[in-house]
Write a protein that holds these residues in place. Structure first.
Motif, PDB file in Angstrom:
ATOM      1  N   ASN A 113       8.957  13.102  -5.234  1.00 49.60           N
ATOM      2  CA  ASN A 113       8.151  12.835  -6.559  1.00 49.60           C
ATOM      3  C   ASN A 113       8.405  11.519  -7.229  1.00 49.60           C
ATOM      4  O   ASN A 113       8.189  11.234  -8.506  1.00 49.60           O
ATOM      5  N   TRP A 114       8.754  10.341  -6.281  1.00 51.19           N
ATOM      6  CA  TRP A 114       8.983   9.069  -6.802  1.00 51.19           C
ATOM      7  C   TRP A 114       7.727   8.659  -7.143  1.00 51.19           C
ATOM      8  O   TRP A 114       6.582   8.986  -6.416  1.00 51.19           O
ATOM      9  N   PRO A 115       7.440   7.714  -8.184  1.00 52.60           N
ATOM     10  CA  PRO A 115       6.182   7.244  -8.518  1.00 52.60           C
ATOM     11  C   PRO A 115       5.797   6.248  -7.333  1.00 52.60           C
ATOM     12  O   PRO A 115       6.734   5.618  -7.017  1.00 52.60           O
ATOM     13  N   LEU A 116       4.544   6.090  -7.035  1.00 57.89           N
ATOM     14  CA  LEU A 116       3.949   5.015  -6.298  1.00 57.89           C
ATOM     15  C   LEU A 116       4.376   3.719  -6.784  1.00 57.89           C
ATOM     16  O   LEU A 116       4.115   3.532  -8.107  1.00 57.89           O
ATOM     17  N   PRO A 117       4.505   2.736  -5.930  1.00 58.54           N
ATOM     18  CA  PRO A 117       4.512   2.785  -4.699  1.00 58.54           C
ATOM     19  C   PRO A 117       5.889   2.821  -4.112  1.00 58.54           C
ATOM     20  O   PRO A 117       6.099   2.509  -2.938  1.00 58.54           O
ATOM     21  N   PHE A 118       6.626   3.445  -4.872  1.00 53.56           N
ATOM     22  CA  PHE A 118       8.149   3.532  -4.568  1.00 53.56           C
ATOM     23  C   PHE A 118       8.317   4.751  -3.646  1.00 53.56           C
ATOM     24  O   PHE A 118       9.033   4.758  -2.810  1.00 53.56           O
ATOM     25  N   GLY A 119       7.625   5.904  -3.747  1.00 53.46           N
ATOM     26  CA  GLY A 119       7.643   6.973  -3.086  1.00 53.46           C
ATOM     27  C   GLY A 119       7.268   6.810  -1.595  1.00 53.46           C
ATOM     28  O   GLY A 119       6.226   6.312  -1.371  1.00 53.46           O
ATOM     29  N   ILE A 120       7.552   7.948  -0.532  1.00 53.42           N
ATOM     30  CA  ILE A 120       7.377   7.642   0.719  1.00 53.42           C
ATOM     31  C   ILE A 120       6.098   8.746   0.562  1.00 53.42           C
ATOM     32  O   ILE A 120       6.356   9.900   0.196  1.00 53.42           O
ATOM     33  N   GLU A 121       4.839   8.405   0.969  1.00 52.24           N
ATOM     34  CA  GLU A 121       3.748   8.916   0.971  1.00 52.24           C
ATOM     35  C   GLU A 121       3.121   9.482   1.953  1.00 52.24           C
ATOM     36  O   GLU A 121       3.021   8.793   3.129  1.00 52.24           O
ATOM     37  N   PHE A 122       2.702  10.857   2.012  1.00 50.87           N
ATOM     38  CA  PHE A 122       1.871  11.609   3.037  1.00 50.87           C
ATOM     39  C   PHE A 122       0.508  11.721   2.441  1.00 50.87           C
ATOM     40  O   PHE A 122       0.619  12.518   1.598  1.00 50.87           O
ATOM     41  N   THR A 123      -0.467  11.143   3.143  1.00 46.99           N
ATOM     42  CA  THR A 123      -1.982  11.487   2.515  1.00 46.99           C
ATOM     43  C   THR A 123      -2.951  11.923   3.918  1.00 46.99           C
ATOM     44  O   THR A 123      -3.050  11.285   4.521  1.00 46.99           O
TER      45      THR A 123
ATOM     46  N   GLN B 129       5.182  -4.961  -0.270  1.00 44.50           N
ATOM     47  CA  GLN B 129       4.821  -3.514  -0.548  1.00 44.50           C
ATOM     48  C   GLN B 129       4.793  -2.784   0.900  1.00 44.50           C
ATOM     49  O   GLN B 129       4.629  -3.609   1.951  1.00 44.50           O
ATOM     50  N   LEU B 130       4.969  -1.583   0.917  1.00 38.27           N
ATOM     51  CA  LEU B 130       4.637  -0.824   2.471  1.00 38.27           C
ATOM     52  C   LEU B 130       3.580   0.221   2.246  1.00 38.27           C
ATOM     53  O   LEU B 130       3.126   0.525   3.097  1.00 38.27           O
ATOM     54  N   ASN B 131       3.567   0.643   1.256  1.00 41.58           N
ATOM     55  CA  ASN B 131       2.336   1.822   0.685  1.00 41.58           C
ATOM     56  C   ASN B 131       0.950   1.147   1.152  1.00 41.58           C
ATOM     57  O   ASN B 131       0.802   0.137   0.629  1.00 41.58           O
ATOM     58  N   PHE B 132       0.108   1.819   1.797  1.00 43.60           N
ATOM     59  CA  PHE B 132      -1.199   1.250   2.322  1.00 43.60           C
ATOM     60  C   PHE B 132      -2.010   0.884   1.126  1.00 43.60           C
ATOM     61  O   PHE B 132      -2.402  -0.275   1.054  1.00 43.60           O
ATOM     62  N   THR B 133      -2.108   1.831   0.099  1.00 41.64           N
ATOM     63  CA  THR B 133      -3.020   1.330  -1.144  1.00 41.64           C
ATOM     64  C   THR B 133      -2.313   0.124  -1.613  1.00 41.64           C
ATOM     65  O   THR B 133      -2.985  -0.891  -1.904  1.00 41.64           O
ATOM     66  N   ALA B 134      -1.002  -0.090  -1.999  1.00 35.56           N
ATOM     67  CA  ALA B 134      -0.448  -1.066  -2.667  1.00 35.56           C
ATOM     68  C   ALA B 134      -0.553  -2.483  -1.548  1.00 35.56           C
ATOM     69  O   ALA B 134      -0.688  -3.446  -2.237  1.00 35.56           O
ATOM     70  N   ILE B 135      -0.302  -2.253  -0.464  1.00 33.84           N
ATOM     71  CA  ILE B 135      -0.522  -3.261   0.356  1.00 33.84           C
ATOM     72  C   ILE B 135      -1.700  -3.732   0.502  1.00 33.84           C
ATOM     73  O   ILE B 135      -2.192  -5.229   0.314  1.00 33.84           O
ATOM     74  N   GLY B 136      -2.913  -2.902   0.380  1.00 35.65           N
ATOM     75  CA  GLY B 136      -4.194  -3.523   0.302  1.00 35.65           C
ATOM     76  C   GLY B 136      -4.483  -4.232  -0.891  1.00 35.65           C
ATOM     77  O   GLY B 136      -5.174  -5.368  -0.991  1.00 35.65           O
ATOM     78  N   GLU B 137      -4.148  -3.757  -2.244  1.00 28.72           N
ATOM     79  CA  GLU B 137      -4.136  -4.316  -3.404  1.00 28.72           C
ATOM     80  C   GLU B 137      -3.379  -5.873  -3.410  1.00 28.72           C
ATOM     81  O   GLU B 137      -4.089  -6.819  -3.767  1.00 28.72           O
ATOM     82  N   ALA B 138      -2.259  -5.976  -2.736  1.00 26.50           N
ATOM     83  CA  ALA B 138      -1.498  -7.122  -2.784  1.00 26.50           C
ATOM     84  C   ALA B 138      -2.314  -8.000  -1.935  1.00 26.50           C
ATOM     85  O   ALA B 138      -2.404  -9.280  -2.153  1.00 26.50           O
TER      86      ALA B 138
END
Lengths: 128, 485
Positions: free
Chosen positions: B62-72, B185-194
């Motif tokens: 339950n870490w907030p994004l973009p820190f948590g490791i996410e499966f979507t 960043q490593l999270n896809f959404t965050a990488i895309g924004e950056a």
């Protein structure tokens, strides 16, 4: 500092590539392992160099002051474990292959894809 | 929500249980079958949930994004997970027959489920480093499957597969490191924004490196050498699982990054991808025309079909991405069906080489019909699923004015027809070279025919009722683009 590390990474990757292009099977695999280690170093450097302060928030503070980036260290540990496992597997595979094939020259290891004998039709192979 | 990582947890648990019970082949097989059915049910549940809620997300701890490791789980990922679940179930059930299942080693079932876990998690990972890890899990398990037989040919094939794929994963790791250094960043959404805030001269080589790594994994021209070097040494059922999963991991990652995360990606990348796609289609189909071993022919066709998917991605539109997803779903089912049909031919005649077999149409007309169904679907004859896949791709190329690309796609379709015709004429139509040949009497093929029958039903269904799937893949491409369907 970063330039010295970049130079070192470049040298490791060069050495790895050179070895990986070798005809000797064992050198080729060790080259791939060295190449992997060079890229692990690159991953480590991606999180900035410089600070040695551990990433722990001290009492009465709310943010990290000038601490080392812990994330690339965690990533690089994972990558090291994976590349070590692959290196072990590849060495066992190479030993077995050299035993069965009787050669460690990668240009003669052609049993999965035998060189063409005829321009039109591939040679008939025996068995599966 | 836990549903998003069940496609990873279920096969991993099954693999571990299969390792524990490896002393008893019977218990292992029961666990393996149960595990694949549980996976099938959870994949269906996931797909249903995704079609209701658009995405199902699980963030570790339950870490907030973009820190948590996410499966979507989005539509693309969950559809491919369902294909993976269907394929592993079929491969496991096939083991109850006696068609090309040797060697039946204790390592087989754990590795099959491990490969499924790696592929399933790679379809769902929403984090670049996590994607790399699951790529490696799939790589290690497929290497294990390659060396199960332990013959010289298999060891040699495994070495080449290892070396080429390792270069691919090292390039992927380099791209991950450089993208992290550039964006933080490593999270896809965050990488895309950056990444959207960075200059093109910096982003082009970084995304290019990532695409290069995925192209090696997807076996595109000129990085496909590992595929024809290794596939033909595997038994048919394992080969079916390989062809349905391995190249799809690379294709799925390409659609996700170029069609979602990094859009709009630099124009130059798509132009180059288009030419790579054309050359993959042509070299793949010409390689297939040279060979006479059915496994080698079909392996080369995989490269050519990967070219179609890359062409659809290179069109860089939502309709193009939708066509790529449709083609990936169709190709997984049909190519697996062809490999399984080839394994059935091997059981009847004892050879994969077309020059040593023949006369099967008279002896086994039902098998001939099944093969013809898959072959015509691969070529793209209506009303089978391949027709709609190619129709969507060619239509989108024509809409965009890429007449050359559309023309090559149709020409390669004709060459595919030649190659399928070769298998048909040689294996089924011509008399057997040995006059005294008789098909074996004592065979245990009911599970094998049932497996192929399921795939035949699915490709027929996709061909006869394509509207639902076209709507689904269009929604999938839209939600990748950030447009709500």
């Amino acid at each position: 500092m970063i330039w010295a590390v970049a130079l070192a990474i470049g040298m490791v990757i060069t050495a790895g590539t050179y070895l990986a292009l070798s005809r000797d099977l064992l050198r080729c695999l060790i080259g791939l392992a060295v190449l992997g280690n060079g890229i692990n170093l690159l991953l480590f450097t991606a999180g900035r160099l410089g600070s040695r302060v551990p990433p722990i928030i001290v009492e009465q503070e709310t943010i990290l002051q000038n601490a080392a980036n812990a994330l690339p260290q965690a990533l690089v540990l994972t990558a090291i474990v994976i590349s070590f496992a692959l290196l072990c597997f590849s060495l066992v595979l190479a030993v077995r292959l050299v035993q069965v094939a009787g050669s460690d020259d990668v240009t003669t290891l052609r049993s999965a894809e035998p060189p063409a004998t005829d321009a039109v039709k591939p040679a008939l192979e025996d068995g599966p | 929500m836990i549903l998003a990582i069940l496609p990873l947890l279920v096969p991993l648990t099954t693999a571990l249980l299969c390792v524990i019970t490896q002393s008893s082949a019977r218990v292992q097989r029961v666990i393996s079958v149960c595990g694949s059915f549980v996976l099938l049910v959870s994949a269906m549940a996931l797909l249903w949930q995704v079609s209701v809620e658009d995405t199902v997300t699980l963030t570790a701890g339950n870490w907030p994004l973009p820190f948590g490791i996410e499966f979507t789980a989005d539509r693309l990922g969950s559809a491919l997970v369902l294909i993976a679940a269907i394929m592993v179930t079929i491969t496991v059930l096939w083991q109850a027959s006696d068609a090309d299942i040797a060697p039946s080693t204790p390592g087989l079932h754990p590795l099959l489920h491990g490969l499924t876990a790696g592929a399933g998690a790679a379809f769902l990972a929403a984090d670049l480093f996590n994607l790399y890890v699951w790529f490696e899990v799939a790589l290690i398990c497929s290497l294990g499957l390659l060396v199960q037989g332990g013959t010289l040919r298999q060891l040699d094939a495994a070495l080449k597969y290892f070396a080429m794929n390792l270069v691919g994963t090292l390039l992927l790791l380099t791209a991950v490191a450089l993208l992290y250094a550039a964006t933080g960043q490593l999270n896809f959404t965050a990488i895309g924004e950056a990444a959207a805030r960075l200059e093109t001269p910096l982003m082009l080589p970084l995304i290019g490196l990532l695409v290069l790594a995925f192209l090696i994994k997807a076996a595109a021209f000129p990085f496909f050498a590992w595929l024809p070097a290794s596939y033909h040494t595997l038994p048919g059922p394992v080969l079916a699982l390989f062809s349905a999963l391995l190249s799809k991991i690379g294709i799925c990652a390409l659609i996700r990054t170029l069609g979602g995360t990094f859009q709009p990606a630099p124009e130059l990348l798509f132009t180059m991808l288009g030419w790579i796609a054309l050359l993959s289609m042509l070299t793949g189909v010409l390689g297939a025309a040279y060979h006479w071993d059915m496994r080698r022919i079909l392996a080369f066709h995989s490269i050519s079909q990967v070219g179609y998917m890359l062409l659809a991605i290179a069109l860089a539109s939502r309709a193009g991405n939708a066509a790529a997803i449709f083609f990936a779903l169709h190709h997984s089912l049909v190519k697996a069906g062809l490999f399984l049909a080839a394994a059935l031919i091997y059981r009847q005649t004892g050879h994969y080489d077309l020059r040593r077999i023949g006369g099967l149409y008279a002896a086994k007309p039902f098998l001939a019909t099944l093969f013809l169904l898959f072959a015509l679907s691969l070529v793209g004859i209506p009303p089978l699923s391949g027709f709609w896949g190619k129709y969507l791709i060619v239509r989108e190329s024509l809409v965009q004015g890429e007449y050359l690309w559309a023309g090559v796609a149709l020409f390669v379709g004709a060459l595919t027809f030649y190659s399928m015709l070769k298998i048909w004429l040689e294996a089924f139509w011509k008399p057997h070279p040995d006059q005294s040949w008789q098909p074996p009497v004592a065979t245990r093929l009911t599970p094998a025919y049932a497996s192929v029958g399921v795939l035949a039903f699915l490709t027929l269904w996709m061909g006869l009722f394509p509207e639902k799937i076209v709507v689904f893949v269009t929604n999938a491409a839209n939600s990748l683009h950030g447009v709500s369907p």
